[in-house]
Design a protein around this motif. Structure first.
Motif, PDB file in Angstrom:
ATOM      1  N   ILE A 145      24.443  19.645  53.053  1.00  0.00           N
ATOM      2  CA  ILE A 145      23.429  19.202  53.706  1.00  0.00           C
ATOM      3  C   ILE A 145      23.509  20.056  54.851  1.00  0.00           C
ATOM      4  CG2 ILE A 145      22.118  17.858  55.316  1.00  0.00           C
ATOM      5  CD1 ILE A 145      22.681  15.564  53.165  1.00  0.00           C
ATOM      6  N   ARG A 146      24.651  20.265  55.583  1.00  0.00           N
ATOM      7  CA  ARG A 146      24.732  21.052  56.656  1.00  0.00           C
ATOM      8  C   ARG A 146      24.423  22.768  56.195  1.00  0.00           C
ATOM      9  NH1 ARG A 146      29.934  18.255  59.434  1.00  0.00           N
ATOM     10  NH2 ARG A 146      28.975  16.337  59.881  1.00  0.00           N
ATOM     11  N   LEU A 147      24.997  23.147  55.316  1.00  0.00           N
ATOM     12  CA  LEU A 147      24.665  24.421  54.841  1.00  0.00           C
ATOM     13  C   LEU A 147      23.171  24.767  54.484  1.00  0.00           C
ATOM     14  CD1 LEU A 147      27.756  25.321  52.604  1.00  0.00           C
ATOM     15  CD2 LEU A 147      27.424  25.824  55.020  1.00  0.00           C
ATOM     16  N   LEU A 148      22.591  23.784  53.994  1.00  0.00           N
ATOM     17  CA  LEU A 148      21.065  23.932  53.518  1.00  0.00           C
ATOM     18  C   LEU A 148      20.209  23.801  54.861  1.00  0.00           C
ATOM     19  CD1 LEU A 148      20.679  21.616  50.440  1.00  0.00           C
ATOM     20  CD2 LEU A 148      20.413  24.134  50.462  1.00  0.00           C
TER      21      LEU A 148
ATOM     22  N   GLY B   8      34.261  25.931  56.814  1.00  0.00           N
ATOM     23  CA  GLY B   8      35.451  26.545  56.262  1.00  0.00           C
ATOM     24  C   GLY B   8      35.876  25.124  55.036  1.00  0.00           C
ATOM     25  N   TRP B   9      36.399  25.993  54.158  1.00  0.00           N
ATOM     26  CA  TRP B   9      36.864  24.912  52.993  1.00  0.00           C
ATOM     27  C   TRP B   9      37.921  23.874  53.184  1.00  0.00           C
ATOM     28  CZ3 TRP B   9      33.496  25.541  49.324  1.00  0.00           C
ATOM     29  CH2 TRP B   9      33.137  26.521  48.924  1.00  0.00           C
ATOM     30  N   GLY B  10      38.159  23.973  54.555  1.00  0.00           N
ATOM     31  CA  GLY B  10      39.115  22.800  55.116  1.00  0.00           C
ATOM     32  C   GLY B  10      38.723  21.566  55.192  1.00  0.00           C
ATOM     33  N   TYR B  11      37.218  21.536  55.352  1.00  0.00           N
ATOM     34  CA  TYR B  11      36.530  20.564  55.589  1.00  0.00           C
ATOM     35  C   TYR B  11      36.561  19.303  54.388  1.00  0.00           C
ATOM     36  CZ  TYR B  11      32.469  17.395  56.683  1.00  0.00           C
ATOM     37  OH  TYR B  11      31.436  16.346  56.879  1.00  0.00           O
TER      38      TYR B  11
END
Length: 170
Positions: free
Chosen positions: A123-126, A133-136
């Motif tokens: 949702i944040r990316l959209l 980051g992938w660490g999320y």
């Protein structure tokens, strides 16, 4: 195959509310930008959805998600959607998960916990936010690793006998 079977006492609704409130307060702690900080609300919510699906349902999950959205100052509804989907998935598989050993339960709930991290991520990316980051996404795996600890701690009040007696084995 012959592991001991415990007869659990009924869960106290106040203990459910206390555990969810304590998890919410743990999420309010200022962890900063640390990697692998678990979402305690998701973990405790998943536990109660698996063990008490009639007492903790998707409505409570939605409400807790809105509270987390307000706390994080994020898009209103992203955690609510994640927790509601987590709750739906937990209620769907709760009968199967309870028959598994605690170690296998960890792997059974891992996709639900990781999915609960993926929903706000997407949702944040959209909505155009910066890539966190992938660490999320590691948080879901950390929550799954904490599943045995949460299970032992949250079932403790139900395992104690109502009236202890030295002559009774249960």
């Amino acid at each position: 195959m012959n592991r001991p079977q415990y007869i659990l006492q009924p869960v106290n609704p106040y203990f459910i509310a206390f555990s969810l409130a304590a998890a919410f307060l743990l999420n309010l702690m200022p962890w900063g930008r640390m990697i692998a900080v678990p979402d305690f609300v998701a973990l405790v919510l998943l536990f109660w959805n698996v063990h008490q699906p009639r007492k903790v349902g998707m409505g409570i999950a939605f409400f807790l998600g809105l509270l987390m959205d307000v706390h994080n100052a994020s898009l209103l509804g992203e955690h609510a959607l994640a927790y509601t989907l987590l709750s739906y998935g937990a209620i769907t598989i709760h009968r199967r998960v309870l028959w598994m050993s605690i170690g296998i339960q960890t792997f059974a709930v891992m996709p639900l916990l990781v999915g609960a991290q993926i929903v706000p991520f997407v949702i944040r990316l959209l909505t155009g936010a910066a890539f966190p980051g992938w660490g999320y996404l590691i948080d879901g795996f950390v929550e799954a690793a904490l599943w045995p600890v949460a299970s032992v701690l949250l079932l403790m009040p139900q395992r104690r006998p109502a009236d202890p007696d030295d002559t009774r084995p249960i």
